[in-house]
Design a protein around this motif. Structure first.
Motif, mmCIF file in Angstrom:
data_model
loop_
_atom_site.group_PDB
_atom_site.id
_atom_site.type_symbol
_atom_site.label_atom_id
_atom_site.label_comp_id
_atom_site.label_asym_id
_atom_site.label_seq_id
_atom_site.Cartn_x
_atom_site.Cartn_y
_atom_site.Cartn_z
ATOM 1 N N GLY A 101 -1.532 -5.191 8.779
ATOM 2 C CA GLY A 101 -2.515 -4.128 8.834
ATOM 3 C C GLY A 101 -1.908 -2.739 8.802
ATOM 4 N N PRO A 102 -2.728 -1.725 8.562
ATOM 5 C CA PRO A 102 -2.226 -0.358 8.427
ATOM 6 C C PRO A 102 -1.409 0.095 9.637
ATOM 7 C CG PRO A 102 -4.550 -0.470 7.825
ATOM 8 C CD PRO A 102 -4.197 -1.793 8.403
ATOM 9 N N GLN A 104 -0.398 -3.279 4.204
ATOM 10 C CA GLN A 104 -1.243 -2.106 4.095
ATOM 11 C C GLN A 104 -0.446 -0.807 4.285
ATOM 12 O OE1 GLN A 104 -3.456 -3.969 2.631
ATOM 13 N NE2 GLN A 104 -5.234 -3.034 3.614
ATOM 14 N N ASN A 105 -1.128 0.321 4.166
ATOM 15 C CA ASN A 105 -0.462 1.627 4.168
ATOM 16 C C ASN A 105 0.412 1.857 5.402
ATOM 17 O OD1 ASN A 105 -2.022 2.005 1.893
ATOM 18 N ND2 ASN A 105 -3.278 3.645 2.747
ATOM 19 N N GLY A 156 0.796 -1.214 0.000
ATOM 20 C CA GLY A 156 0.000 0.000 0.000
ATOM 21 C C GLY A 156 0.832 1.268 0.000
ATOM 22 N N LYS A 202 -0.144 -9.215 1.827
ATOM 23 C CA LYS A 202 -0.740 -7.884 1.754
ATOM 24 C C LYS A 202 -0.155 -7.015 2.859
ATOM 25 C CE LYS A 202 -5.053 -9.245 -0.496
ATOM 26 N NZ LYS A 202 -4.570 -10.585 -0.858
#
Length: 204
Positions: free
Chosen positions: A75-76, A57-58, A39, A55
């Motif tokens: 996770g972010p 994230q940001n 991200g 994945k």
């Protein structure tokens, strides 16, 4: 797919179908598998190994000495570290402690993983938790410092099992409500395992 604002240094290995979004930076030594997603504002260091379908994230930095196996979710704004006792004035690049996140694990938003630990397969670290020690496979971890409060299935559903079976019980069983897979908790080892038992929904 690499966004025009992203930087992927020459030499980085990036697998087919991996997407690198706005303002991300992948360093030259990074080795990344297929079908991943990075991200906005993600950093991936040189000494980093990432499997397939990961994945990130940001606003996550995957620093040197971190390995993420396939299907990991970050996770972010969650945080990795690689030095246990950092000081600005003391060089400790030769003291990095390696962190391993095993297949299918989830690291929730804003959690922190203190370096030198292993996060088990399909473990679930809740948002904001601070992990300071190894995490078992399928464990559900929350809090500061993180403590195990239960178990999660591969599908990400909480299982109806205590952290440990009651005294005198050799085994505990639970079924994922989404997939109906059956899991077995062994009180002698404290380990949760996915079984090959086939059972109708609601059996356990």
């Amino acid at each position: 797919m690499i966004h025009p604002t992203a930087i992927v240094d020459a030499g980085a290995q990036v697998g087919e179908g991996t997407r690198v979004w706005h303002f991300a930076h992948i360093c030259a030594g990074a080795r990344i598998g297929k079908g991943c997603s990075f991200g906005q504002n993600v950093f991936v260091g040189n000494d980093v190994l990432i499997g397939d379908n990961v994945k990130v994230q940001n606003n996550v930095s995957v620093y040197d000495a971190v390995t993420l196996e396939s299907d990991v979710f970050c996770g972010p704004s969650m945080v990795f570290t690689n030095v246990y006792n950092p000081r600005s004035a003391v060089m400790r690049k030769n003291e990095y402690r390696r962190t391993l996140v095993r297949q299918g694990a989830t690291l929730g938003a804003n959690c922190t993983i203190v370096c030198g630990v292993t996060i088990g397969r399909y473990a679930f670290v809740g948002a904001g938790a601070v992990v300071q020690k190894d995490v078992p496979d399928f464990a559900l971890m929350v809090g500061v410092p993180a403590k195990q409060i239960g178990w999660m299935s591969r599908h990400g559903e909480r299982l109806n099992l205590p952290v440990k079976p009651p005294s005198g019980a050799d085994l505990g069983y639970a079924q994922c409500p989404a997939t109906h897979e059956v899991y077995r908790l062994d009180s002698r080892t404290g380990r949760l395992e996915l079984t090959d038992i086939t059972a109708p929904a609601g059996t356990f």
